[in-house]
Design a protein around this motif. Structure first.
Motif, PDB file in Angstrom:
ATOM      1  N   ARG A   1      20.573  52.288  51.909  1.00 35.63           N
ATOM      2  CA  ARG A   1      21.737  52.649  51.627  1.00 35.63           C
ATOM      3  C   ARG A   1      23.229  52.101  52.160  1.00 35.63           C
ATOM      4  O   ARG A   1      24.079  51.612  51.448  1.00 35.63           O
ATOM      5  N   GLY A   2      22.890  52.202  53.202  1.00 32.96           N
ATOM      6  CA  GLY A   2      24.157  51.604  54.096  1.00 32.96           C
ATOM      7  C   GLY A   2      24.313  50.054  54.028  1.00 32.96           C
ATOM      8  O   GLY A   2      25.427  49.516  53.815  1.00 32.96           O
ATOM      9  N   ALA A   3      23.034  49.349  54.093  1.00 30.71           N
ATOM     10  CA  ALA A   3      23.111  48.020  53.787  1.00 30.71           C
ATOM     11  C   ALA A   3      23.531  47.758  52.380  1.00 30.71           C
ATOM     12  O   ALA A   3      24.273  46.780  52.226  1.00 30.71           O
ATOM     13  N   PHE A   4      23.006  48.373  51.501  1.00 28.96           N
ATOM     14  CA  PHE A   4      23.681  48.332  49.984  1.00 28.96           C
ATOM     15  C   PHE A   4      25.006  48.166  49.733  1.00 28.96           C
ATOM     16  O   PHE A   4      25.844  47.479  49.189  1.00 28.96           O
ATOM     17  N   TRP A   5      25.452  49.440  50.543  1.00 24.23           N
ATOM     18  CA  TRP A   5      26.999  49.569  50.649  1.00 24.23           C
ATOM     19  C   TRP A   5      27.708  48.438  51.234  1.00 24.23           C
ATOM     20  O   TRP A   5      28.764  47.915  50.912  1.00 24.23           O
ATOM     21  N   VAL A   6      27.375  48.002  52.252  1.00 22.62           N
ATOM     22  CA  VAL A   6      27.976  46.833  53.190  1.00 22.62           C
ATOM     23  C   VAL A   6      27.987  45.709  52.300  1.00 22.62           C
ATOM     24  O   VAL A   6      28.639  44.837  52.289  1.00 22.62           O
ATOM     25  N   PHE A   7      26.962  45.454  51.625  1.00 27.20           N
ATOM     26  CA  PHE A   7      26.770  44.182  50.886  1.00 27.20           C
ATOM     27  C   PHE A   7      27.906  44.252  49.613  1.00 27.20           C
ATOM     28  O   PHE A   7      28.214  43.330  49.234  1.00 27.20           O
ATOM     29  N   THR A   8      27.558  45.543  49.156  1.00 24.21           N
ATOM     30  CA  THR A   8      28.618  45.626  47.890  1.00 24.21           C
ATOM     31  C   THR A   8      30.122  45.432  48.275  1.00 24.21           C
ATOM     32  O   THR A   8      30.842  44.644  47.572  1.00 24.21           O
ATOM     33  N   ILE A   9      30.590  45.871  49.488  1.00 27.00           N
ATOM     34  CA  ILE A   9      31.833  45.786  49.972  1.00 27.00           C
ATOM     35  C   ILE A   9      32.048  44.427  50.294  1.00 27.00           C
ATOM     36  O   ILE A   9      33.127  43.866  49.748  1.00 27.00           O
ATOM     37  N   LEU A  10      31.138  43.821  50.971  1.00 29.15           N
ATOM     38  CA  LEU A  10      31.255  42.342  51.351  1.00 29.15           C
ATOM     39  C   LEU A  10      31.261  41.439  50.024  1.00 29.15           C
ATOM     40  O   LEU A  10      32.117  40.581  49.855  1.00 29.15           O
ATOM     41  N   ALA A  11      30.521  41.663  49.093  1.00 23.91           N
ATOM     42  CA  ALA A  11      30.460  40.779  47.876  1.00 23.91           C
ATOM     43  C   ALA A  11      31.832  41.104  47.149  1.00 23.91           C
ATOM     44  O   ALA A  11      32.191  40.185  46.500  1.00 23.91           O
ATOM     45  N   GLY A  12      32.161  42.360  46.999  1.00 24.78           N
ATOM     46  CA  GLY A  12      33.090  42.711  46.164  1.00 24.78           C
ATOM     47  C   GLY A  12      34.719  42.185  47.115  1.00 24.78           C
ATOM     48  O   GLY A  12      35.561  41.450  46.243  1.00 24.78           O
ATOM     49  N   SER A  13      34.715  42.184  48.138  1.00 22.69           N
ATOM     50  CA  SER A  13      35.699  41.454  49.013  1.00 22.69           C
ATOM     51  C   SER A  13      35.754  40.071  48.671  1.00 22.69           C
ATOM     52  O   SER A  13      36.765  39.399  48.495  1.00 22.69           O
ATOM     53  N   GLY A  14      34.323  39.512  48.771  1.00 22.80           N
ATOM     54  CA  GLY A  14      34.428  37.911  48.614  1.00 22.80           C
ATOM     55  C   GLY A  14      34.754  37.438  47.128  1.00 22.80           C
ATOM     56  O   GLY A  14      35.543  36.681  46.898  1.00 22.80           O
ATOM     57  N   TRP A  15      34.359  38.152  46.089  1.00 14.17           N
ATOM     58  CA  TRP A  15      34.788  38.235  44.701  1.00 14.17           C
ATOM     59  C   TRP A  15      36.292  38.169  44.584  1.00 14.17           C
ATOM     60  O   TRP A  15      36.834  37.467  43.758  1.00 14.17           O
ATOM     61  N   ALA A  16      36.669  39.253  45.109  1.00 14.82           N
ATOM     62  CA  ALA A  16      38.382  39.358  45.163  1.00 14.82           C
ATOM     63  C   ALA A  16      39.053  38.264  45.820  1.00 14.82           C
ATOM     64  O   ALA A  16      40.145  37.977  45.305  1.00 14.82           O
ATOM     65  N   VAL A  17      38.670  37.878  46.851  1.00 12.25           N
ATOM     66  CA  VAL A  17      39.261  36.624  47.629  1.00 12.25           C
ATOM     67  C   VAL A  17      38.942  35.457  46.752  1.00 12.25           C
ATOM     68  O   VAL A  17      40.101  34.679  46.585  1.00 12.25           O
ATOM     69  N   ALA A  18      37.902  35.158  46.058  1.00 12.38           N
ATOM     70  CA  ALA A  18      37.419  34.094  45.250  1.00 12.38           C
ATOM     71  C   ALA A  18      38.456  34.095  43.989  1.00 12.38           C
ATOM     72  O   ALA A  18      39.016  32.920  43.466  1.00 12.38           O
ATOM     73  N   LEU A  19      38.667  35.130  43.420  1.00 15.45           N
ATOM     74  CA  LEU A  19      39.535  35.307  42.173  1.00 15.45           C
ATOM     75  C   LEU A  19      40.835  34.976  42.600  1.00 15.45           C
ATOM     76  O   LEU A  19      41.651  34.599  41.781  1.00 15.45           O
ATOM     77  N   LEU A  20      41.467  35.376  43.747  1.00 21.36           N
ATOM     78  CA  LEU A  20      42.740  35.320  44.322  1.00 21.36           C
ATOM     79  C   LEU A  20      43.017  33.773  44.440  1.00 21.36           C
ATOM     80  O   LEU A  20      44.047  33.234  44.082  1.00 21.36           O
ATOM     81  N   PHE A  21      41.980  33.093  45.092  1.00 26.18           N
ATOM     82  CA  PHE A  21      42.075  31.572  45.077  1.00 26.18           C
ATOM     83  C   PHE A  21      42.187  30.764  43.915  1.00 26.18           C
ATOM     84  O   PHE A  21      42.609  29.983  43.470  1.00 26.18           O
ATOM     85  N   ILE A  22      41.221  31.163  43.160  1.00 23.07           N
ATOM     86  CA  ILE A  22      41.132  30.740  41.868  1.00 23.07           C
ATOM     87  C   ILE A  22      42.300  31.048  40.822  1.00 23.07           C
ATOM     88  O   ILE A  22      42.845  30.145  40.263  1.00 23.07           O
ATOM     89  N   GLY A  23      42.947  32.178  40.862  1.00 26.33           N
ATOM     90  CA  GLY A  23      44.372  32.381  40.369  1.00 26.33           C
ATOM     91  C   GLY A  23      45.413  31.543  40.923  1.00 26.33           C
ATOM     92  O   GLY A  23      46.252  30.943  39.981  1.00 26.33           O
ATOM     93  N   LYS A  24      45.289  31.222  42.166  1.00 32.29           N
ATOM     94  CA  LYS A  24      46.535  30.493  42.728  1.00 32.29           C
ATOM     95  C   LYS A  24      46.280  29.118  42.214  1.00 32.29           C
ATOM     96  O   LYS A  24      47.117  28.220  42.020  1.00 32.29           O
ATOM     97  N   TRP A  25      44.859  28.430  42.229  1.00 29.06           N
ATOM     98  CA  TRP A  25      44.756  27.081  41.797  1.00 29.06           C
ATOM     99  C   TRP A  25      45.023  26.882  40.302  1.00 29.06           C
ATOM    100  O   TRP A  25      45.313  26.071  40.082  1.00 29.06           O
ATOM    101  N   ILE A  26      44.573  27.954  39.449  1.00 31.64           N
ATOM    102  CA  ILE A  26      44.924  27.953  38.142  1.00 31.64           C
ATOM    103  C   ILE A  26      46.526  28.007  37.743  1.00 31.64           C
ATOM    104  O   ILE A  26      47.068  27.346  36.897  1.00 31.64           O
ATOM    105  N   GLY A  27      47.116  28.673  38.477  1.00 28.80           N
ATOM    106  CA  GLY A  27      48.651  28.828  38.455  1.00 28.80           C
ATOM    107  C   GLY A  27      49.566  27.846  38.987  1.00 28.80           C
ATOM    108  O   GLY A  27      50.506  27.721  38.607  1.00 28.80           O
ATOM    109  N   LYS A  28      48.930  26.812  39.502  1.00 19.82           N
ATOM    110  CA  LYS A  28      49.847  25.772  40.112  1.00 19.82           C
ATOM    111  C   LYS A  28      49.878  24.975  38.959  1.00 19.82           C
ATOM    112  O   LYS A  28      49.821  24.367  38.104  1.00 19.82           O
TER     113      LYS A  28
END
Length: 114
Positions: free
Chosen positions: A87-114
């Motif tokens: 369970r702990g590993a699942f939550w850590v993976f979920t938090i890291l994957a969500g954070s990575g996805w959020a960061v990826a969307l942030l960069f994609i949004g900046k690239w598209i917005g330029k």
């Protein structure tokens, strides 16, 4: 001819007492014979011994079940700890994957917005 209840009446009207008394033996009490008491005590001793043996066997069986219970309890504890780790590993993976996805969307949004 009236009967007095003490004997049988004869034709002469008098009562007669039997000449020979019936010989009745004295009642035999089992307590006068010591073998009865000894036999009873031996039977009680045998019963108590059998009960003691069965009680000891029951105690041993229960003690054996406690050993099995401890082993099962240890297995359950091990499984619980593995599930908690998963369970702990699942939550850590979920938090890291969500954070990575959020960061990826942030960069994609900046690239598209330029």
């Amino acid at each position: 001819m009236a009967s007095t209840g003490r004997g049988s009446s004869r034709g002469s009207g008098g009562t007669s007492i039997p000449e020979v008394q019936a010989s009745v033996p004295a009642p035999a009490s089992p307590m006068l014979d010591h073998s009865f008491t000894l036999q009873t005590m031996l039977d009680v001793k045998d019963s108590v011994t059998a009960l003691r043996v069965k009680t000891e066997r029951l105690i041993d069986d229960v003690a054996g079940q406690n050993g099995k219970h401890d082993k099962i309890s240890e297995r359950i504890t091990g499984i619980e700890s593995k599930v908690t780790f998963a369970r702990g590993a699942f939550w850590v993976f979920t938090i890291l994957a969500g954070s990575g996805w959020a960061v990826a969307l942030l960069f994609i949004g900046k690239w598209i917005g330029k």
